[in-house]
Design an enzyme around this catalytic site. Structure first.
Site, short mmCIF file in Angstrom:
data_model
loop_
_atom_site.label_atom_id
_atom_site.label_comp_id
_atom_site.label_asym_id
_atom_site.label_seq_id
_atom_site.Cartn_x
_atom_site.Cartn_y
_atom_site.Cartn_z
N HIS A 54 0.87 -1.03 -0.03
CA HIS A 54 0.05 0.02 0.07
C HIS A 54 0.90 1.16 -0.19
CE1 HIS A 54 -3.29 2.64 1.12
NE2 HIS A 54 -4.08 1.69 0.68
N ASP A 97 -7.99 -5.30 -0.14
CA ASP A 97 -8.46 -6.18 -1.49
C ASP A 97 -8.30 -7.56 -1.14
OD1 ASP A 97 -9.59 -4.25 -3.07
OD2 ASP A 97 -7.79 -3.64 -3.95
C1 SDX Z 1 -6.36 -0.09 -2.92
O1 SDX Z 1 -4.68 4.49 -1.93
C2 SDX Z 1 -5.41 3.76 -1.39
O2 SDX Z 1 -6.24 4.10 -0.21
C3 SDX Z 1 -6.23 2.56 -2.20
C4 SDX Z 1 -7.08 1.56 -1.43
C5 SDX Z 1 -8.29 2.38 -1.17
O3 SDX Z 1 -9.14 2.03 -0.10
O4 SDX Z 1 -8.65 3.32 -1.82
O5 SDX Z 1 -6.55 1.30 -0.12
C6 SDX Z 1 -7.47 0.23 -2.17
O6 SDX Z 1 -6.20 0.25 -4.02
C7 SDX Z 1 -5.49 -1.13 -2.45
C8 SDX Z 1 -4.38 -1.69 -3.24
C9 SDX Z 1 -4.59 -2.79 -4.15
N1 SDX Z 1 -3.75 -3.11 -5.10
C10 SDX Z 1 -2.93 -4.17 -5.00
O7 SDX Z 1 -3.11 -5.00 -4.29
C11 SDX Z 1 -2.05 -4.47 -6.21
C12 SDX Z 1 -0.68 -4.97 -5.62
N2 SDX Z 1 -0.05 -3.78 -4.74
C13 SDX Z 1 0.92 -3.02 -5.57
O8 SDX Z 1 1.14 -2.87 -6.68
C14 SDX Z 1 1.34 -1.80 -4.71
O9 SDX Z 1 1.69 -2.21 -3.29
C15 SDX Z 1 0.32 -0.53 -4.66
C16 SDX Z 1 -0.03 -0.16 -5.83
C17 SDX Z 1 -0.87 -0.71 -3.59
C18 SDX Z 1 1.16 0.57 -4.07
O10 SDX Z 1 2.17 0.90 -4.96
P1 SDX Z 1 3.34 2.00 -4.43
O11 SDX Z 1 2.97 2.87 -3.56
O12 SDX Z 1 3.76 2.95 -5.82
O13 SDX Z 1 4.33 1.03 -4.18
P2 SDX Z 1 5.62 0.48 -5.21
O14 SDX Z 1 5.02 -0.33 -6.26
O15 SDX Z 1 6.36 1.52 -5.55
O16 SDX Z 1 6.31 -0.57 -4.24
C19 SDX Z 1 7.37 -0.12 -3.23
C20 SDX Z 1 8.46 -1.18 -3.01
C21 SDX Z 1 8.76 -2.09 -4.40
O17 SDX Z 1 9.89 -2.58 -3.96
P3 SDX Z 1 11.21 -1.90 -4.41
O18 SDX Z 1 11.42 -1.69 -5.68
O19 SDX Z 1 11.42 -0.67 -3.37
O20 SDX Z 1 12.48 -2.97 -3.77
O21 SDX Z 1 7.27 -2.61 -2.43
C22 SDX Z 1 7.38 -3.79 -3.33
C23 SDX Z 1 7.76 -3.05 -4.67
O22 SDX Z 1 8.44 -4.09 -5.36
N3 SDX Z 1 5.87 -4.03 -3.36
C24 SDX Z 1 5.59 -5.16 -3.69
C25 SDX Z 1 3.90 -5.34 -3.64
N4 SDX Z 1 3.60 -4.08 -3.33
C26 SDX Z 1 4.84 -3.03 -3.26
N5 SDX Z 1 6.23 -6.20 -4.04
C27 SDX Z 1 5.32 -7.49 -4.48
N6 SDX Z 1 3.99 -7.44 -4.43
C28 SDX Z 1 3.55 -6.42 -3.86
N7 SDX Z 1 2.36 -6.42 -4.00
#
Ligand code: SDX
Length: 469
Positions: free
Chosen positions: A349, A405
């Site tokens: 998140h 989710d």
């Molecule tokens: C919702 O914003 C809100 O409030 C949203 C929400 C709401 O109520 O409205 O809470 C609802 O959208 C929940 C999120 C649903 N999405 C997912 O479950 C999809 C999987 N999650 C991600 O893709 C991600 O965590 C996000 C999109 C939710 C957040 O993205 P960010 O803040 O841009 O984080 P990032 O992609 O830049 O990740 C930061 C680090 C990375 O590692 P490094 O490159 O720093 O080493 O964390 C890792 C990422 O690779 N990472 C993950 C991960 N999420 C973050 N690695 C593996 N699996 C994941 N799910």
């Protein structure tokens, strides 16, 4: 029967209060001062890609403390709202700023009840090939019809012209008669609904509280109709004796829900109603800030919510669990995903660096409701094992935990809802947050207009097309 109902509801309340207790053990601080104090513009903030850290506006609607993992709506803790309140009450709270009195809630529910009936819009939706459409695109279509109808109504005071897209059977050609089923009640009747007493009704412009109430009432009807039409069934008329959550389940399944199912859906709707400047809320607010209208804003919210990085993740989670297939396959599957640098759906998140409080409730709810069948139990076990594996692998280092989710899809599956309707359910709830935030922002509106850093070239010489390579 009555005792069973009371036992079920007590069990759910216990789950929520236990989750609250667990959360509170880990919360040892206060609100972050940098996000919870009065500011004077312009404000200094450190902005990262994806507007991370950017302050978009001030609000009194809700607050997400990402480092502690707590969430409040208008000052009330999400755990208390889930334990003691209803989605109708929470929607009122978000829109009007205070919990309603008994009388206010009664009137609000009456308004919502009246606006559940969207015969004309269901009729229009039936003339589209919804079975081939993304349900979220179909939802936008339904909202567009609502907007069109409302715009007409405002202009023409519900005279005959305004009914041009309405319930007249002859107005839409149908090649085949609707395929019916015995449970479906679908009447083409015209009815003028009383306007709510206490709100300014029917505006599509900046003061459209009435439009917001129509949207909160209307989205469940549209989503349920979409779900049924996609399967070749007729939409079901709302039952105004049921709560919004209960009626939504009824319109989806054709069966009156058990008190347990109704309460669980109610909690899901409360949990998803608002969440800070998430992508869909921001999208809705950007559209509103141009002085477009609340229907278009909500459509923008739906469009943004659909993506798998946002609300679309709930459906992806279930597909993912299905793909994993067994507890034994969790580790090898996860290793593959890491090798391919894939994101694990339902984890991580932008704001939460602690456990998402919503997942604290949805996880145990999913466990409880999944216990009913072996198939669901297996799904839950896979989900639980994956959570452990993710946590062991990088959960603590990168603060990646399940988000809202992750477990919601399991809950919806146990309620017998098809996976393609999971994200529309998110919209059925979030519409109240979108509306509240849009109305609040419009009070001191300024069009959103950030800048981009240009790092392209300058002073290139224009080459006529016949001289280009
Ligand atoms: C919702 O914003 C809100 O409030 C949203 C929400 C709401 O109520 O409205 O809470 C609802 O959208 C929940 C999120 C649903 N999405 C997912 O479950 C999809 C999987 N999650 C991600 O893709 C991600 O965590 C996000 C999109 C939710 C957040 O993205 P960010 O803040 O841009 O984080 P990032 O992609 O830049 O990740 C930061 C680090 C990375 O590692 P490094 O490159 O720093 O080493 O964390 C890792 C990422 O690779 N990472 C993950 C991960 N999420 C973050 N690695 C593996 N699996 C994941 N799910």
């Amino acid at each position: 029967m009555a005792k069973q109902k009371a036992d079920d509801l007590t069990m759910i309340q216990d789950i929520i209060l236990n989750a609250k207790e667990a959360a509170q053990k880990e919360i040892d601080g206060n609100a972050e001062p940098e996000f919870t104090q009065k500011i004077s513009w312009p404000v200094d903030c450190k902005v990262g890609p994806g507007l991370e850290g950017a302050i978009a506006c001030e609000t009194e609607i809700g607050y997400v403390n990402g480092s502690m993992g707590y969430l409040i709506y208008r000052g009330y803790d999400i755990f208390d709202l889930c334990a003691y309140s209803s989605f109708e009450e929470v929607s009122y709270l978000l829109l009007f700023g205070e919990l309603p009195s008994k009388e206010e809630l009664k009137e609000f529910k009456e308004s919502l009840n009246e606006y559940r009936h969207l015969l004309d819009i269901k009729r229009l939706l039936m003339s589209f090939p919804l079975e081939n459409m993304n349900p979220m695109a179909a939802l936008r279509l339904g909202i567009n019809f609502m907007r069109h109808k409302q715009t007409y109504r405002d202009q023409a005071e519900v005279v005959s012209k305004a009914e041009s897209i309405a319930t007249d059977e002859d107005s839409i050609a149908m090649e085949t008669p609707p395929r019916g089923e015995r449970k479906s009640i679908y009447e083409f009747r015209k009815k003028q609904y009383r306007r709510p007493k206490n709100v300014q009704a029917g505006l599509v412009g900046s003061e459209g509280v009435g439009s917001c109430i129509r949207l909160i009432a209307g989205l469940p009807t549209i989503v349920a109709a979409i779900a049924r039409i996609r399967k070749g069934h007729l939409p079901i008329e709302p039952d105004t004796s049921l709560t919004l959550a209960g009626n939504f389940l009824y319109m989806l399944t054709g069966e009156k829900p058990t008190p347990l199912a109704e309460r669980i859906m109610d909690i899901c709707l409360i949990l998803h109603a608002d969440h800070g400047m998430n992508a869909s809320t921001f999208a809705a607010m950007v559209v509103a800030s141009t002085l477009s209208d609340v229907y278009s804003s909500v459509e923008a919210g739906v469009a943004a919510l659909n993506g798998p990085l946002h609300g679309g993740a709930n459906e992806q989670v279930l597909l993912m669990l299905n793909q994993i297939g067994s507890e034994a396959n969790v580790e090898p599957w996860f290793a593959q995903m890491m090798k391919k640098k894939r994101k694990i759906m339902g984890f991580g998140h932008r704001v939460y660096k602690a456990y998402d409080p919503r997942a604290r409730i949805l996880g145990p709810l999913a466990k409880m409701i999944s216990a009913t069948t072996p198939e669901l139990r297996d799904f839950f076990k896979i989900a639980q094992t994956l959570e452990k594996v993710v946590n062991k692998s990088f959960g603590k280092d990168k603060n990646i935990f399940p988000n809202v989710d992750y477990y919601s899809g399991l809950v919806y599956k146990a309620l017998n809802i098809d996976h393609e309707i999971f994200t529309p359910i998110f919209a059925v709830s979030r519409v109240s947050g979108w509306c509240a935030r849009v109305l609040e922002y419009l009070e001191k509106n300024r069009i959103f207009r950030p800048r981009a850093i240009y790092n392209g070239e300058f002073n290139k010489k224009y080459t006529p097309i016949n001289k280009r390579k």
